[in-house]
Design a protein around this motif. Structure first.
Motif, mmCIF file in Angstrom:
data_model
loop_
_atom_site.group_PDB
_atom_site.id
_atom_site.type_symbol
_atom_site.label_atom_id
_atom_site.label_comp_id
_atom_site.label_asym_id
_atom_site.label_seq_id
_atom_site.Cartn_x
_atom_site.Cartn_y
_atom_site.Cartn_z
ATOM 1 N N CYS A 18 10.864 23.546 -24.560
ATOM 2 C CA CYS A 18 11.622 23.272 -25.792
ATOM 3 C C CYS A 18 12.632 22.187 -25.457
ATOM 4 C CB CYS A 18 12.335 24.558 -26.238
ATOM 5 S SG CYS A 18 13.462 24.318 -27.624
ATOM 6 N N ILE A 19 12.723 21.185 -26.306
ATOM 7 C CA ILE A 19 13.691 20.105 -26.048
ATOM 8 C C ILE A 19 14.866 20.232 -27.015
ATOM 9 C CG2 ILE A 19 14.049 17.597 -26.027
ATOM 10 C CD1 ILE A 19 11.177 17.281 -25.092
ATOM 11 N N GLY A 20 16.047 20.310 -26.452
ATOM 12 C CA GLY A 20 17.269 20.450 -27.256
ATOM 13 C C GLY A 20 17.745 19.101 -27.758
ATOM 14 N N LEU A 21 17.787 18.948 -29.064
ATOM 15 C CA LEU A 21 18.208 17.670 -29.665
ATOM 16 C C LEU A 21 19.709 17.727 -29.972
ATOM 17 C CD1 LEU A 21 15.155 17.148 -32.061
ATOM 18 C CD2 LEU A 21 15.543 16.006 -29.858
ATOM 19 N N ASP A 22 20.513 17.641 -28.932
ATOM 20 C CA ASP A 22 21.974 17.745 -29.065
ATOM 21 C C ASP A 22 22.568 16.352 -28.982
ATOM 22 O OD1 ASP A 22 21.245 20.377 -28.942
ATOM 23 O OD2 ASP A 22 22.121 20.753 -26.967
ATOM 24 N N LYS A 58 14.850 21.921 -30.572
ATOM 25 C CA LYS A 58 15.985 22.769 -30.939
ATOM 26 C C LYS A 58 17.245 21.930 -31.138
ATOM 27 C CE LYS A 58 18.203 25.184 -27.715
ATOM 28 N NZ LYS A 58 19.601 24.690 -27.909
ATOM 29 N N PRO A 59 17.491 21.480 -32.354
ATOM 30 C CA PRO A 59 18.787 20.837 -32.601
ATOM 31 C C PRO A 59 19.886 21.900 -32.647
ATOM 32 C CG PRO A 59 17.285 20.570 -34.491
ATOM 33 C CD PRO A 59 16.646 21.523 -33.551
ATOM 34 N N ASN A 60 20.964 21.669 -31.908
ATOM 35 C CA ASN A 60 22.128 22.544 -32.021
ATOM 36 C C ASN A 60 22.988 22.018 -33.164
ATOM 37 O OD1 ASN A 60 24.813 23.616 -31.723
ATOM 38 N ND2 ASN A 60 24.136 24.424 -29.757
ATOM 39 N N THR A 61 23.190 22.838 -34.185
ATOM 40 C CA THR A 61 23.836 22.362 -35.418
ATOM 41 C C THR A 61 25.258 21.835 -35.203
ATOM 42 O OG1 THR A 61 24.423 24.652 -35.918
ATOM 43 C CG2 THR A 61 22.462 23.778 -36.984
ATOM 44 N N ALA A 62 25.925 22.291 -34.140
ATOM 45 C CA ALA A 62 27.303 21.827 -33.881
ATOM 46 C C ALA A 62 27.361 20.315 -33.769
ATOM 47 C CB ALA A 62 27.835 22.451 -32.592
ATOM 48 N N PHE A 63 26.347 19.746 -33.121
ATOM 49 C CA PHE A 63 26.349 18.308 -32.879
ATOM 50 C C PHE A 63 26.172 17.527 -34.180
ATOM 51 C CE2 PHE A 63 25.714 20.150 -28.815
ATOM 52 C CZ PHE A 63 26.243 19.267 -27.907
ATOM 53 N N ILE A 92 13.597 25.143 -33.993
ATOM 54 C CA ILE A 92 14.677 26.119 -33.825
ATOM 55 C C ILE A 92 16.001 25.501 -34.274
ATOM 56 C CG2 ILE A 92 15.950 27.541 -32.156
ATOM 57 C CD1 ILE A 92 13.442 27.238 -30.276
ATOM 58 N N ALA A 93 16.644 26.114 -35.261
ATOM 59 C CA ALA A 93 18.005 25.708 -35.621
ATOM 60 C C ALA A 93 18.946 26.524 -34.742
ATOM 61 C CB ALA A 93 18.278 25.987 -37.091
ATOM 62 N N ASP A 94 19.548 25.865 -33.757
ATOM 63 C CA ASP A 94 20.450 26.597 -32.865
ATOM 64 C C ASP A 94 21.828 26.632 -33.519
ATOM 65 O OD1 ASP A 94 21.536 27.975 -30.805
ATOM 66 O OD2 ASP A 94 21.292 26.411 -29.298
ATOM 67 N N ALA A 95 22.017 27.636 -34.351
ATOM 68 C CA ALA A 95 23.172 27.690 -35.245
ATOM 69 C C ALA A 95 24.093 28.862 -34.910
ATOM 70 C CB ALA A 95 22.695 27.808 -36.687
ATOM 71 N N PHE A 117 13.193 25.216 -41.133
ATOM 72 C CA PHE A 117 13.054 25.567 -39.721
ATOM 73 C C PHE A 117 12.164 26.804 -39.574
ATOM 74 C CE2 PHE A 117 16.833 22.926 -39.134
ATOM 75 C CZ PHE A 117 16.587 22.354 -37.888
ATOM 76 N N ASP A 118 11.486 26.910 -38.415
ATOM 77 C CA ASP A 118 10.691 28.101 -38.111
ATOM 78 C C ASP A 118 11.557 29.242 -37.607
ATOM 79 O OD1 ASP A 118 8.055 27.058 -38.587
ATOM 80 O OD2 ASP A 118 8.322 25.834 -36.786
ATOM 81 N N SER A 119 12.739 28.916 -37.096
ATOM 82 C CA SER A 119 13.573 29.955 -36.493
ATOM 83 C C SER A 119 15.030 29.524 -36.479
ATOM 84 C CB SER A 119 13.115 30.236 -35.060
ATOM 85 O OG SER A 119 13.348 29.094 -34.255
ATOM 86 N N VAL A 120 15.900 30.509 -36.275
ATOM 87 C CA VAL A 120 17.338 30.225 -36.181
ATOM 88 C C VAL A 120 17.950 31.195 -35.168
ATOM 89 C CG1 VAL A 120 17.872 31.726 -38.169
ATOM 90 C CG2 VAL A 120 19.470 29.934 -37.550
ATOM 91 N N THR A 121 18.908 30.722 -34.397
ATOM 92 C CA THR A 121 19.608 31.620 -33.474
ATOM 93 C C THR A 121 20.724 32.342 -34.227
ATOM 94 O OG1 THR A 121 21.095 29.868 -32.711
ATOM 95 C CG2 THR A 121 19.102 30.226 -31.426
#
Lengths: 272, 272
Positions: A18-22, A58-63, A92-95, A117-121
């Protein structure tokens, strides 16, 4: 997306990366800043260069929130681009959301229905009725924080409640929630030695494992303790891949870093 | 804003009311839907009608995220309007964020610097290094979830760790964090009987108390157990105030509901 489709993708790509798009505009190549939407331009280049090597982004929404409206537009464009161009990819929405019931429903709609999104944290602190609204969405996945990769995990998560650590209580309790088959869990790679214990409680669930690379976690060790017969792992790397180069070759450099991890994964998958 | 300024506002308005701006377009008066920005139009009308009766406004970010870009624009306009027109008002981003250190910093910047909120709600599950980045902002406040108003609070928050319930561990542990003087705490009004115990651990901190009204909490009882010599309470009401009427008189109706609560608060403040 079903977990079956995710597993098929893992097998065909020989990858559970999984690649984190931060995206931090202070860290992207300078020439991109002239683009109308530098965040999306960066993501698009990374995605186009790495999509065959990974199974999830997985984009982390904070960014994105940090850039206000511009950030939210870039997030919308990124997820739309993924869903249109690479629909096989798990998103993945890393929220790390979580609120009282009717409010969690608003979050779930926002990430699953509107953004697609397919998923959310989701954070577990507020308990069952804060998580079940997310679980109610068919073929969507709720990735519950269990044991995180940071030092602060030891403040509460590893403290014992009636002889059982809080993160284990979270794992155990969450199994009884409605639609718990839609649960996955966050377990930090920096705590790989805990994975064998975790697998005793949730043998079948997928684990999202951040912290390989920049945060010091070890891929081989994570797989040894955390892999199950259906792989059951999504290994995330963010900074180590997306900031591999600050020059015009950044996308190729990210693909090279992703390829290095994917190659290790292919070897590991051959062995199981 | 300093807590001193907040206390002065409480004394001058004889109110410690916080109004939750949780805008659901299915519940606002129909005529507003013709407005270019119905969410902001609704908020502006409520704010203009109630600002003299309350000391704080608390938009829950879920309700804005649910409307995508339109929602974020409305959130930006709402906080800007409050900061320009009613700078004495304490503003709370009810976002329940929390992530690893560098990511929490992104959230803190987004809510404190870019949007200009005075405070943000934060979840404690990830521990010290997920919260301290918020605490580092001078004259900004981090409102930590302690004991929430929902049923799920009993899943983990009230479970005992070494004889001390998790929410008490959170209170106790957080006191040792850097800049802990910038902490406030969420304690649900539906659990008013816990407030006396909570005050033994954090006698001085402000508590944000949701759940009065729609969720069944009792104002008198909350004040009896939770008030300290500096008041130390912000009582939130959302649906009970903002959806008092679905007609064109909605703003006046909300002011009437806010006035009822403020009057009770004025009586209570006279007694201390």
């Amino acid at each position: 997306m079903t977990t079956k489709a995710l597993l098929e993708q893992i097998k065909s790509k020989k990858s559970f990366l999984c690649i984190g798009l931060d995206v931090d505009l202070n860290k992207v190549p300078k020439h991109l800043l002239e683009d109308e939407d530098p965040i999306f331009a960066f993501n698009k280049a990374i995605i186009d260069a790495t999509h065959h090597l990974c199974v999830a982004y997985k984009p982390n929404t904070a960014f994105y929130e940090a850039y206000g409206i511009m950030g939210w537009k870039a997030l919308e464009k990124t997820i739309s681009y993924l869903n249109e161009r690479y629909p096989e990819i798990f998103t993945i929405a890393d929220a790390k959301r979580g609120d009282i019931g009717n409010t969690s429903t608003m979050y779930a709609k926002a990430f699953f229905d509107d953004l697609g999104f397919d998923s959310v944290t989701v954070a577990p602190y507020m308990g069952k009725d804060s998580v079940e609204p997310f679980l109610a969405f068919k073929d969507k996945h709720t990735i519950l924080l269990a044991l995180t990769s940071n030092q602060g995990a030891f403040d509460f998560q590893t403290k014992a409640i009636d002889g059982l650590e809080l993160y284990k209580q979270v794992l155990e309790t969450s199994k009884s929630w409605e639609n718990s088959e839609n649960l996955m869990y966050v377990v930090g790679a920096t705590k790989a030695e805990y994975l064998a214990e975790i697998r005793k409680i949730i043998p079948d669930a997928f684990l999202l494992v951040p912290g390989v690379g920049a945060q010091g976690g070890n891929l081989q060790e994570v797989c040894e303790h955390g892999m199950n017969s259906n792989v059951g792992l999504l290994i995330n790397s963010s900074r180590g891949i997306i900031y591999a180069s600050k020059n015009t070759d950044f996308a190729e450099a990210s693909a090279q870093k992703a390829f290095e991890l994917q190659s290790q994964m292919a070897t590991i998958l051959q062995e199981i």
